[in-house]
Write a protein that holds these residues in place. Structure first.
Motif, short mmCIF file in Angstrom:
data_model
loop_
_atom_site.label_atom_id
_atom_site.label_comp_id
_atom_site.label_asym_id
_atom_site.label_seq_id
_atom_site.Cartn_x
_atom_site.Cartn_y
_atom_site.Cartn_z
N SER A 21 0.81 -1.23 0.00
CA SER A 21 0.00 0.00 0.00
C SER A 21 0.84 1.27 0.00
N GLY A 22 2.12 1.15 0.37
CA GLY A 22 2.95 2.36 0.51
C GLY A 22 2.78 3.05 1.85
N GLN A 23 1.88 2.55 2.68
CA GLN A 23 1.57 3.19 3.97
C GLN A 23 2.51 2.63 5.05
N THR A 24 3.77 3.00 4.96
CA THR A 24 4.79 2.45 5.86
C THR A 24 4.76 3.13 7.22
N GLN A 25 5.43 2.45 8.17
CA GLN A 25 5.57 2.98 9.53
C GLN A 25 7.05 3.06 9.86
N ARG A 26 7.55 4.26 10.08
CA ARG A 26 8.94 4.44 10.50
C ARG A 26 9.02 4.32 12.02
N LEU A 27 9.87 3.43 12.49
CA LEU A 27 9.97 3.24 13.93
C LEU A 27 10.69 4.42 14.57
N VAL A 28 10.07 4.98 15.59
CA VAL A 28 10.70 6.05 16.35
C VAL A 28 11.26 5.48 17.65
N GLU A 29 10.49 4.60 18.30
CA GLU A 29 10.99 3.98 19.54
C GLU A 29 10.23 2.69 19.82
N LEU A 30 10.96 1.71 20.32
CA LEU A 30 10.37 0.43 20.73
C LEU A 30 10.35 0.38 22.26
N ARG A 31 9.21 0.04 22.82
CA ARG A 31 9.11 -0.12 24.28
C ARG A 31 8.52 -1.49 24.60
N ALA A 32 8.83 -1.99 25.78
CA ALA A 32 8.24 -3.24 26.27
C ALA A 32 7.52 -2.94 27.57
N ASP A 33 6.58 -3.79 27.92
CA ASP A 33 5.86 -3.55 29.17
C ASP A 33 6.55 -4.25 30.33
N CYS A 34 5.99 -4.08 31.52
CA CYS A 34 6.62 -4.54 32.76
C CYS A 34 6.81 -6.05 32.79
N ASP A 35 5.96 -6.78 32.09
CA ASP A 35 6.06 -8.24 32.06
C ASP A 35 6.82 -8.74 30.83
N ALA A 36 7.23 -7.83 29.98
CA ALA A 36 7.96 -8.17 28.75
C ALA A 36 7.15 -9.07 27.83
N ASP A 37 5.82 -8.99 27.94
CA ASP A 37 4.98 -9.80 27.05
C ASP A 37 4.08 -8.96 26.15
N ALA A 38 4.40 -7.68 26.02
CA ALA A 38 3.70 -6.81 25.07
C ALA A 38 4.65 -5.71 24.66
N LEU A 39 4.51 -5.25 23.42
CA LEU A 39 5.37 -4.18 22.88
C LEU A 39 4.53 -2.95 22.55
N LEU A 40 5.18 -1.80 22.64
CA LEU A 40 4.59 -0.55 22.17
C LEU A 40 5.56 0.03 21.14
N LEU A 41 5.07 0.19 19.93
CA LEU A 41 5.87 0.78 18.86
C LEU A 41 5.43 2.22 18.65
N LEU A 42 6.32 3.16 18.92
CA LEU A 42 6.05 4.55 18.58
C LEU A 42 6.56 4.76 17.16
N VAL A 43 5.67 5.19 16.30
CA VAL A 43 6.01 5.24 14.87
C VAL A 43 5.63 6.58 14.26
N ASP A 44 6.13 6.78 13.06
CA ASP A 44 5.61 7.85 12.21
C ASP A 44 4.91 7.16 11.05
N GLN A 45 3.58 7.25 11.06
CA GLN A 45 2.76 6.55 10.07
C GLN A 45 2.68 7.36 8.78
#
Lengths: 152, 152
Positions: free
Chosen positions: A90-114
């Motif tokens: 689609s061309g609708q890429t996401q540039r990663l700005v920062e990767l974070r993990a949660d306290c249990d290390a079983d979920a990720l948060l991707l801060l992106v530029d969409q």
């Protein structure tokens, strides 16, 4: 995170532009995450500056490594059982700005530029359906015609 | 969403304060969601006004129904295999502002008003670990002593 992968393309072999120290750290970090029985971890994707939650998808070790190496977000597609390089069609890429993990290390948060819209329906965010006063409401209209994104 | 459950306590029988029409809609909505093999759906929890992503947890049909009926967020605890009424022990409750579903109906976004901190570590958000320049960084300090939350 952007400083870790300056300017190299998404097909680059993972980690090859990192120093040995960073390679070791990232390999350990990826190993330290908690994956489900299918080797997957859920990832929330959020627009880094506005805070808008764009989507939830799944990653495996390989897609995390590729995302970190290229700076362009790559998920694991559960329906297609293959790497899902977001925006490849689609061309609708996401540039990663920062990767974070949660306290249990079983979920990720991707801060992106969409780039453009995150959702295959043409909506900016996949979470455009709200339940208000006993009915489903579209919180925002589609911004793009899906046919224009996928050529169908 | 708040207007759907004015002032009644979290132990209220689900849906009992809704009109028949709303009951029907919500039952259908809950049935229309896509659950995994364990009957669970991932839920992203976001502070409604600041946009901060607070946590990712899991819900089942019963916890969604209870959350909608009471306006206080209830998850399903996978580790304890029981309903997890957020804040029941710690006092750090989440008032539901709005429930949203994604385009595939297999993920939820809960817009909430978080009382105190979301994380059992005392951090406001569970996503306080960022990976920057080859190391793990705490993005914000804990705001509360966990011992004060859980009395241990």
């Amino acid at each position: 995170m952007a400083s870790m992968h300056p300017g190299h393309g998404r097909r680059t072999k993972v980690f090859c532009f990192f120093s040995s120290e960073k390679k070791d750290f990232l390999a350990l970090m990826i190993d330290d995450l908690i994956y489900d029985a299918n080797g997957l971890i859920p990832a929330i994707t959020q627009q880094h500056d506005t805070g808008e939650v764009l989507m939830l998808a799944w990653m495996n070790r390989e897609s995390i490594a590729e995302t970190l190496a290229t700076g362009s977000v790559c998920y694991w597609s559960r329906s297609r059982q293959k790497l899902w390089r977001k925006g490849e069609t689609s061309g609708q890429t996401q540039r990663l700005v920062e990767l974070r993990a949660d306290c249990d290390a079983d979920a990720l948060l991707l801060l992106v530029d969409q780039q453009g819209v995150a959702c295959h329906t043409g909506h900016r965010s996949c979470f455009y359906t709200a339940f208000r006063d006993g009915r489903a409401v579209e919180t925002a209209p589609a911004e793009t015609d899906p046919a224009a994104l996928y050529g169908s």
